[in-house]
Design an enzyme around this catalytic site. Structure first.
Site, PDB file in Angstrom:
ATOM      1  N   GLU A   1      -4.495  -4.464  10.289  1.00 20.78           N
ATOM      2  CA  GLU A   1      -4.749  -3.876   8.629  1.00 20.78           C
ATOM      3  C   GLU A   1      -6.223  -3.767   8.465  1.00 20.78           C
ATOM      4  OE1 GLU A   1      -2.794  -2.353   6.944  1.00 20.78           O
ATOM      5  OE2 GLU A   1      -0.607  -3.258   7.678  1.00 20.78           O
TER       6      GLU A   1
ATOM      7  N   TYR B   1      -3.763  -3.180  -1.820  1.00 25.02           N
ATOM      8  CA  TYR B   1      -3.167  -2.562  -0.221  1.00 25.02           C
ATOM      9  C   TYR B   1      -3.296  -4.010   0.700  1.00 25.02           C
ATOM     10  CZ  TYR B   1      -2.084  -0.856   4.007  1.00 25.02           C
ATOM     11  OH  TYR B   1      -1.368  -0.938   5.309  1.00 25.02           O
TER      12      TYR B   1
ATOM     13  N   ASP C   1      -1.614   2.611   0.482  1.00 23.64           N
ATOM     14  CA  ASP C   1      -2.122   3.176   0.610  1.00 23.64           C
ATOM     15  C   ASP C   1      -3.023   4.893   0.158  1.00 23.64           C
ATOM     16  OD1 ASP C   1      -0.626   3.751   2.157  1.00 23.64           O
ATOM     17  OD2 ASP C   1      -1.429   3.970   3.996  1.00 23.64           O
TER      18      ASP C   1
END
Length: 370
Positions: free
Chosen positions: A42, A125, A143
């Site tokens: 991520e 996020y 996102d």
DNA sequence: GAGACGTGGGT
DNA sequence: TACCCAAGTCT
């Protein structure tokens, strides 16, 4: 804001997850739900395309297989692993967070979105992504994909460039997210946003979710999402110095804050910082540059302009135009007033080079060959 | 809350 | 070319 009935929400979840089960992308970080794997992927994926991340992720996991290994990594090795990926503070925050987990949390991950956000480099996020994917928490992970997808599905007119808009989307997603499979739901939205519902060249007519896409159904999909435009990069002119001696090239350690912070680079001098008249010609600028080197660093250099066009490099907010200069010094000159050191070309591979640094080096070699 | 922070790909 | 975009966060 959202007017979907419970029945429609259930149908949406079922259609989305069925599609995801059949069509999800086979990605290296999707082999399991290990929070470390989810986390590293991520962070790498922030503002970065999947195809770019894949090789970096694979190398990273071989080098640093665990949170402990990352916490123990040395700075140079870490930056080499991130070399070329950009937004380098991501790598530094990654290690900072690894050390937080080891020392502050005794190796135990916080498992809530709020808890995860306490870690360096983890914002709303990424916290939502880890909490939902690794820990099965029913929380939104908003996102760019989620912004775009839900703005179109629900014809949301809020400007997604504004920070406050995130809350609105988190609320909306909180109402439609699957409580049974929140991680898969969030990832399905991302896959949808990266396939049928891309920013440009979208193919909503073929999308499995087209019946839920109100902007598409109304023929106004090109109006969503609403987003204010970015500012254009500001041009900045530099002189780039390739100063040689028998000990190699002179490198300067960049400041601890700002763009490309802490990297060892060929010295750069901003033309606007030279003490010359605004309309000074190049000869006067080079003269001022030599004087500045003498006064600031006690280094007496004589620069020569390198052939070829200036090196250009565009960042998000700046467009650099670097005129390359060369100079030669004796190896025994006193560097005690200069924030740098000599590095032989044979040792370059042990330093992380930024893209612009690499361009300067390539251009230099090309010109020297002539 | 606006601006800083990298790089590669697409039109 | 000059934009825009890509699984954002920090200050």
């Amino acid at each position: 804001m959202i007017t979907w009935s419970p029945e429609k929400i259930a149908a949406f979840q079922k259609t989305l997850l069925n599609w995801y089960d059949q069509n999800k992308r086979d990605l290296p970080w999707r082999k399991d739900h290990d929070p470390y794997h989810v986390w590293v992927s991520e962070i790498m994926l922030q503002q970065t395309q999947v195809q770019t991340v894949i090789p970096y992720y694979q190398r990273f996991m071989k080098l640093f297989p665990t949170v402990q290994a990352l916490a123990d990594a040395d700075e140079t090795q870490l930056m080499k692993a991130w070399e070329g990926l950009g937004y380098y503070s991501r790598a530094r925050n990654l290690q900072k967070a690894a050390r937080q987990i080891i020392t502050d949390y005794h190796g135990e991950w916080p498992k809530t979105k709020a808890g995860l956000q306490e870690l360096s480099g983890i914002g709303p996020y990424t916290a939502g992504a880890i909490a939902s994917i690794a820990f099965n928490q029913p929380v939104a992970a908003v996102d760019g994909n989620a912004f775009r997808v839900f703005a179109r599905l629900l014809k949301i007119d809020a400007d997604i460039a504004k920070p406050q808009t995130r809350r609105l989307f988190e609320n909306v997603i909180g109402r439609v997210i699957s409580k049974d499979r929140p991680g898969d739901f969030n990832q399905a939205i991302m896959d949808l946003g990266a396939s049928y519902m891309t920013a440009t060249n979208y193919h909503s007519a073929d999308s499995p979710m087209k019946a839920f896409n109100q902007a598409y159904l109304d023929g106004v999909e090109d109006q969503y999402p609403v987003k204010t435009k970015n500012k254009r990069p500001v041009p900045v002119a530099y002189y780039g110095l390739l100063i040689t001696s028998n000990n190699g090239f002179l490198f300067e350690k960049r400041p601890a804050h700002g763009i490309l912070s802490n990297f060892w680079m060929f010295p750069l001098v901003k033309v606007a910082d030279l003490k010359v008249a605004k309309d000074a010609d190049e000869g006067q600028q080079l003269n001022a540059l030599e004087n500045q080197f003498l006064e600031t660093y006690r280094l007496k250099i004589h620069v020569t302009k390198l052939g070829g066009q200036p090196v250009t490099h565009t960042f998000t907010h700046q467009k650099w135009r670097i005129t390359l200069l060369t100079a030669n010094l004796a190896e025994h000159v006193d560097l005690s007033y200069f924030p740098g050191k000599w590095i032989p070309a044979s040792a370059f591979k042990t330093f992380a080079f930024t893209k612009v640094q690499d361009k300067m080096w390539q251009r230099y070699q090309k010109q020297i060959e002539k």
